[in-house]
Design a protein around this motif. Structure first.
Motif, PDB file in Angstrom:
ATOM      1  N   TRP A  38       7.286  -0.149 -17.755  1.00 19.86           N
ATOM      2  CA  TRP A  38       8.712  -0.496 -17.883  1.00 19.86           C
ATOM      3  C   TRP A  38       9.586   0.684 -17.476  1.00 19.86           C
ATOM      4  O   TRP A  38      10.625   0.510 -16.838  1.00 19.86           O
ATOM      5  N   VAL A  39       9.179   1.897 -17.855  1.00 21.96           N
ATOM      6  CA  VAL A  39       9.953   3.086 -17.451  1.00 21.96           C
ATOM      7  C   VAL A  39       9.939   3.209 -15.930  1.00 21.96           C
ATOM      8  O   VAL A  39      10.979   3.458 -15.311  1.00 21.96           O
ATOM      9  N   GLY A  40       8.768   3.024 -15.322  1.00 24.08           N
ATOM     10  CA  GLY A  40       8.683   3.069 -13.865  1.00 24.08           C
ATOM     11  C   GLY A  40       9.545   2.011 -13.201  1.00 24.08           C
ATOM     12  O   GLY A  40      10.229   2.276 -12.205  1.00 24.08           O
ATOM     13  N   PHE A  41       9.541   0.811 -13.772  1.00 24.41           N
ATOM     14  CA  PHE A  41      10.379  -0.276 -13.246  1.00 24.41           C
ATOM     15  C   PHE A  41      11.853   0.087 -13.359  1.00 24.41           C
ATOM     16  O   PHE A  41      12.627  -0.123 -12.426  1.00 24.41           O
ATOM     17  N   ALA A  42      12.238   0.660 -14.499  1.00 24.45           N
ATOM     18  CA  ALA A  42      13.637   1.036 -14.713  1.00 24.45           C
ATOM     19  C   ALA A  42      14.090   2.074 -13.695  1.00 24.45           C
ATOM     20  O   ALA A  42      15.189   1.981 -13.142  1.00 24.45           O
ATOM     21  N   ILE A  43      13.242   3.039 -13.435  1.00 24.60           N
ATOM     22  CA  ILE A  43      13.588   4.083 -12.468  1.00 24.60           C
ATOM     23  C   ILE A  43      13.659   3.504 -11.054  1.00 24.60           C
ATOM     24  O   ILE A  43      14.589   3.785 -10.299  1.00 24.60           O
ATOM     25  N   ALA A  44      12.670   2.676 -10.706  1.00 27.59           N
ATOM     26  CA  ALA A  44      12.618   2.112  -9.353  1.00 27.59           C
ATOM     27  C   ALA A  44      13.808   1.206  -9.052  1.00 27.59           C
ATOM     28  O   ALA A  44      14.297   1.162  -7.921  1.00 27.59           O
ATOM     29  N   THR A  45      14.283   0.495 -10.074  1.00 26.04           N
ATOM     30  CA  THR A  45      15.388  -0.445  -9.858  1.00 26.04           C
ATOM     31  C   THR A  45      16.733   0.121 -10.307  1.00 26.04           C
ATOM     32  O   THR A  45      17.746  -0.578 -10.236  1.00 26.04           O
ATOM     33  N   LYS A  46      16.730   1.353 -10.778  1.00 23.61           N
ATOM     34  CA  LYS A  46      17.937   2.031 -11.282  1.00 23.61           C
ATOM     35  C   LYS A  46      18.597   1.244 -12.414  1.00 23.61           C
ATOM     36  O   LYS A  46      19.809   1.200 -12.550  1.00 23.61           O
ATOM     37  N   GLN A  47      17.760   0.637 -13.250  1.00 27.53           N
ATOM     38  CA  GLN A  47      18.230  -0.063 -14.447  1.00 27.53           C
ATOM     39  C   GLN A  47      17.802   0.764 -15.655  1.00 27.53           C
ATOM     40  O   GLN A  47      16.856   0.426 -16.369  1.00 27.53           O
ATOM     41  N   TYR A  48      18.501   1.849 -15.863  1.00 26.43           N
ATOM     42  CA  TYR A  48      18.077   2.871 -16.809  1.00 26.43           C
ATOM     43  C   TYR A  48      18.117   2.430 -18.273  1.00 26.43           C
ATOM     44  O   TYR A  48      17.507   3.068 -19.125  1.00 26.43           O
ATOM     45  N   GLY A  49      18.785   1.343 -18.558  1.00 26.66           N
ATOM     46  CA  GLY A  49      18.801   0.825 -19.926  1.00 26.66           C
ATOM     47  C   GLY A  49      17.425   0.430 -20.420  1.00 26.66           C
ATOM     48  O   GLY A  49      17.153   0.479 -21.622  1.00 26.66           O
ATOM     49  N   PHE A  50      16.535   0.050 -19.507  1.00 32.39           N
ATOM     50  CA  PHE A  50      15.178  -0.316 -19.897  1.00 32.39           C
ATOM     51  C   PHE A  50      14.407   0.877 -20.446  1.00 32.39           C
ATOM     52  O   PHE A  50      13.474   0.707 -21.239  1.00 32.39           O
ATOM     53  N   ILE A  51      14.779   2.077 -20.054  1.00 32.30           N
ATOM     54  CA  ILE A  51      14.074   3.269 -20.531  1.00 32.30           C
ATOM     55  C   ILE A  51      14.242   3.417 -22.034  1.00 32.30           C
ATOM     56  O   ILE A  51      13.281   3.707 -22.748  1.00 32.30           O
ATOM     57  N   MET A  52      15.451   3.209 -22.520  1.00 32.54           N
ATOM     58  CA  MET A  52      15.691   3.316 -23.957  1.00 32.54           C
ATOM     59  C   MET A  52      14.848   2.291 -24.719  1.00 32.54           C
ATOM     60  O   MET A  52      14.243   2.607 -25.753  1.00 32.54           O
ATOM     61  N   GLY A  53      14.802   1.071 -24.220  1.00 30.17           N
ATOM     62  CA  GLY A  53      13.993   0.041 -24.860  1.00 30.17           C
ATOM     63  C   GLY A  53      12.519   0.395 -24.850  1.00 30.17           C
ATOM     64  O   GLY A  53      11.821   0.207 -25.849  1.00 30.17           O
ATOM     65  N   ALA A  54      12.031   0.926 -23.733  1.00 33.18           N
ATOM     66  CA  ALA A  54      10.621   1.301 -23.630  1.00 33.18           C
ATOM     67  C   ALA A  54      10.281   2.425 -24.601  1.00 33.18           C
ATOM     68  O   ALA A  54       9.219   2.411 -25.233  1.00 33.18           O
ATOM     69  N   ILE A  55      11.178   3.391 -24.738  1.00 35.60           N
ATOM     70  CA  ILE A  55      10.954   4.485 -25.690  1.00 35.60           C
ATOM     71  C   ILE A  55      10.927   3.942 -27.115  1.00 35.60           C
ATOM     72  O   ILE A  55      10.051   4.299 -27.918  1.00 35.60           O
ATOM     73  N   PHE A  56      11.859   3.061 -27.442  1.00 37.94           N
ATOM     74  CA  PHE A  56      11.910   2.480 -28.781  1.00 37.94           C
ATOM     75  C   PHE A  56      10.637   1.682 -29.073  1.00 37.94           C
ATOM     76  O   PHE A  56      10.001   1.878 -30.101  1.00 37.94           O
ATOM     77  N   TYR A  57      10.269   0.784 -28.173  1.00 37.76           N
ATOM     78  CA  TYR A  57       9.065  -0.019 -28.377  1.00 37.76           C
ATOM     79  C   TYR A  57       7.818   0.858 -28.426  1.00 37.76           C
ATOM     80  O   TYR A  57       6.899   0.611 -29.213  1.00 37.76           O
ATOM     81  N   GLY A  58       7.772   1.891 -27.590  1.00 32.12           N
ATOM     82  CA  GLY A  58       6.638   2.809 -27.611  1.00 32.12           C
ATOM     83  C   GLY A  58       6.518   3.532 -28.939  1.00 32.12           C
ATOM     84  O   GLY A  58       5.421   3.694 -29.479  1.00 32.12           O
ATOM     85  N   ALA A  59       7.656   3.971 -29.489  1.00 37.12           N
ATOM     86  CA  ALA A  59       7.643   4.659 -30.781  1.00 37.12           C
ATOM     87  C   ALA A  59       7.197   3.723 -31.906  1.00 37.12           C
ATOM     88  O   ALA A  59       6.401   4.117 -32.771  1.00 37.12           O
ATOM     89  N   ILE A  60       7.686   2.491 -31.888  1.00 36.92           N
ATOM     90  CA  ILE A  60       7.275   1.521 -32.906  1.00 36.92           C
ATOM     91  C   ILE A  60       5.795   1.204 -32.770  1.00 36.92           C
ATOM     92  O   ILE A  60       5.066   1.129 -33.772  1.00 36.92           O
TER      93      ILE A  60
END
Length: 80
Positions: A38-60
């Motif tokens: 998801w982080v890679g997808f967010a970077i590739a598509t410049k949809q950086y909001g997905f990074i925050m979600g991926a970090i949150f889900y990863g931490a949980i």
């Protein structure tokens, strides 16, 4: 390809949840790997909001994996 990736990543995430529910240890590994994708997808598509979600889900997921493995919380959410 960018249009189908969210669907593929969602199916991977759902598969991980099913495996975790069946108490398969590799479900946690799939879930963690999926968050990296998801982080890679967010970077590739410049949809950086997905990074925050991926970090949150990863931490949980990490917290729950430690709870499942060790039997006690890694982080205490209670103040007392």
């Amino acid at each position: 390809m960018h249009q189908i990736m969210p669907y593929v990543l969602s199916v991977i995430g759902m598969t991980a949840l099913i495996l975790i529910g069946r108490k398969r240890w590799y479900g946690w590994a799939i879930a963690f790997g999926n968050e990296c994708l998801w982080v890679g997808f967010a970077i590739a598509t410049k949809q950086y909001g997905f990074i925050m979600g991926a970090i949150f889900y990863g931490a949980i997921n990490f917290h729950n994996a430690m709870l499942w493995r060790c039997g006690e919380p890694w982080i205490s959410w209670h103040s007392g």
